[in-house]
Design an enzyme around this catalytic site. Structure first.
Site, short mmCIF file in Angstrom:
data_model
loop_
_atom_site.label_atom_id
_atom_site.label_comp_id
_atom_site.label_asym_id
_atom_site.label_seq_id
_atom_site.Cartn_x
_atom_site.Cartn_y
_atom_site.Cartn_z
N CYS A 1 -4.58 -26.54 -5.92
CA CYS A 1 -4.17 -27.11 -5.02
C CYS A 1 -4.04 -28.29 -4.48
O CYS A 1 -2.99 -28.66 -5.50
CB CYS A 1 -4.97 -26.30 -3.79
N ARG B 1 -8.18 -25.55 -0.29
CA ARG B 1 -7.47 -24.34 -0.11
C ARG B 1 -7.69 -23.62 -1.58
O ARG B 1 -7.84 -22.15 -1.42
CB ARG B 1 -6.56 -24.56 0.21
#
Lengths: 162, 292
Positions: free
Chosen positions: B250, B255
């Protein structure tokens, strides 16, 4: 991801002619070396946060009052007051935005009622002084954007008044 | 993993159901001395503002990151952390947090670098716990310090570095970019609502599929989608194969640790690594290939 750095005493000194209440609060925050004490103080501020009153704004809050880049979904309003000052109001829509609530309380308490010229002198870097290294760059920049939004609103009122 | 399984989780059909527990399971184990509940968030004030009774705080910045260089803590620091939060090799740690468990899965991932496999994530994190009206307290528990012996950090199995990514490109292996569509196309350098900071170039790593992390989560309560829906997204739609090596990334790796968890534990992929250098490294590297 880095963290906003801690301000030195010299830098704090360079922020002379800040609103008196803000200067006092920053000096207090600067003097606190115990991390738990700092956290408790910030939590206390967050607990005291009161959302914008209904007479000023109601949901859905207008986009123009939303703080850009703040993932806590913060909003700011400036209610003009006599004598070239304003009362600043805030809303924080993200229930996890505890730091944003703490900062909103601080900004209201220290900048509401202060002369606009002094409000404009406040550096967004006060976020580093208040939260120290314990905040991510992304969150730190969102909180700094809250300070800038307050200044933008103050600037708008100043321009309107000529 | 603990042998005690959770019916609510079992019904969702995951490959490794022991990696996930429900909020009810956590509520039932609050006084279990073999279980340590750990909260990890982006906002360091969130835990002190109220947390699950008996839970401890692991801060991703101060507890998991190396204090100087861009890396994770050393074996010695991990041992000190585990000792401080009263964890032994036999303790089952259960992570939860805000943001649909981004930071919980990130902390879980770091714990796997030290091979603490008695680890679980609470499905739905803080959001679901709060929505169910379960208690949050401010009292910070004190646990007796333990003696914890960790192995040297083993990055190879779960962590990818930029050279691994280059090799993955060369082999035309699978990469999953879990950022938003706008970040993937280079329109933005950070997700919506965050400032554009951290990279000089926008776009994505060549060949990467774009599957935003959020597709794996139910927005109303932060839980992971059931296995059947996850298979539809990652296997049918994206054509990923559970036996092929996959690298997720990410912006800084938080994430993508969520997607890493989904692929490895919920769908049972054999070889998934999280590239924590992610776009803040790749988007700043000189002369590496980028697609828009």
């Amino acid at each position: 991801m880095g963290q906003p750095g801690q301000r030195s005493d010299r830098e704090i000194g360079a922020m002379s002619e800040l609103p008196e209440k803000l200067e006092s609060l920053l000096a207090t925050m600067q003097s606190i070396t115990d991390q738990n004490e700092r956290v408790q103080m910030l939590l206390d501020f967050a607990d005291r946060f009161r959302e914008v009153p209904g007479r000023v704004a109601e949901r859905p809050f207008p986009e123009q009052n939303r703080v850009a880049f703040c993932e806590s979904e913060a909003y700011v309003w400036a209610e003009e007051q006599p004598g070239g000052t304003a009362k600043f109001h805030f809303a924080v829509e993200n229930p996890s935005g505890v730091s944003a609530k703490a900062l909103a309380y601080i900004l209201d308490r220290t900048l509401s009622g202060a002369p606009f010229e002094q409000v404009m002198r406040v550096s967004p870097d006060i976020v580093s002084t208040i939260f120290r290294q314990n905040i991510s760059m992304g969150k730190g920049m969102g909180l700094m954007a809250m300070v800038r939004t307050v200044q933008q609103l103050a600037s708008q009122i100043m321009r309107r008044k000529g | 993993m603990s042998e005690v399984l959770d019916r609510e989780v079992l019904d969702k059909g995951y490959a490794v159901p022991g990696a996930l527990v429900s909020t009810q399971w956590v509520a039932d184990h609050l006084k279990d001395t073999n279980v340590r509940i750990i909260e990890s968030n982006e906002d360091p004030l969130l835990y002190p503002s109220g947390h699950i009774p008996g839970s401890v705080h692991v801060d991703w910045t101060n507890d998991l990151n190396h204090p100087v260089k861009r890396d994770y803590i050393t074996r010695e620091s991990f041992e000190n952390l585990m000792s401080r939060i009263g964890v032994t090799a036999e303790t089952t740690v259960v992570f939860y947090g805000d943001k649909n468990n981004w930071w919980a899965t990130y902390a879980f991932w770091v714990f796997q670098l030290f091979d603490h496999t008695r680890a679980k994530v609470m499905d739905g994190g803080r959001l679901k716990w709060q929505k169910e009206g379960r208690p949050l307290v401010r009292e910070v528990p004190q646990y007796q310090q333990t003696r914890y012996h960790a192995p040297e950090r083993q990055d190879a199995k779960n962590r990818a570095f930029r050279d691994d990514v280059m090799e993955q490109i060369r082999k035309e292996g699978r990469l999953v970019d879990v950022r938003s569509r706008e970040e993937y196309t280079g329109e933005r350098l950070h997700m919506e609502g965050y400032p554009n900071e951290g990279a000089l170039r926008g776009g994505h790593i060549p060949g990467a599929a774009n599957v935003p992390w959020s597709r794996a989560a139910n927005p109303e309560n932060g839980t992971f989608r059931p296995a059947s829906e996850l298979r539809d997204i990652y296997l049918k739609e994206q054509g990923l194969n559970a036996h092929d090596p996959v690298i997720s990334y990410c912006r800084i790796g938080e994430r993508s640790s969520h997607t890493w968890f989904v692929l490895k534990y919920l769908l049972g992929f054999d070889d998934v690594r999280n590239y924590d250098g992610s776009w803040t490294e790749w988007g700043n590297l000189v002369n590496v290939p980028i697609e828009k």
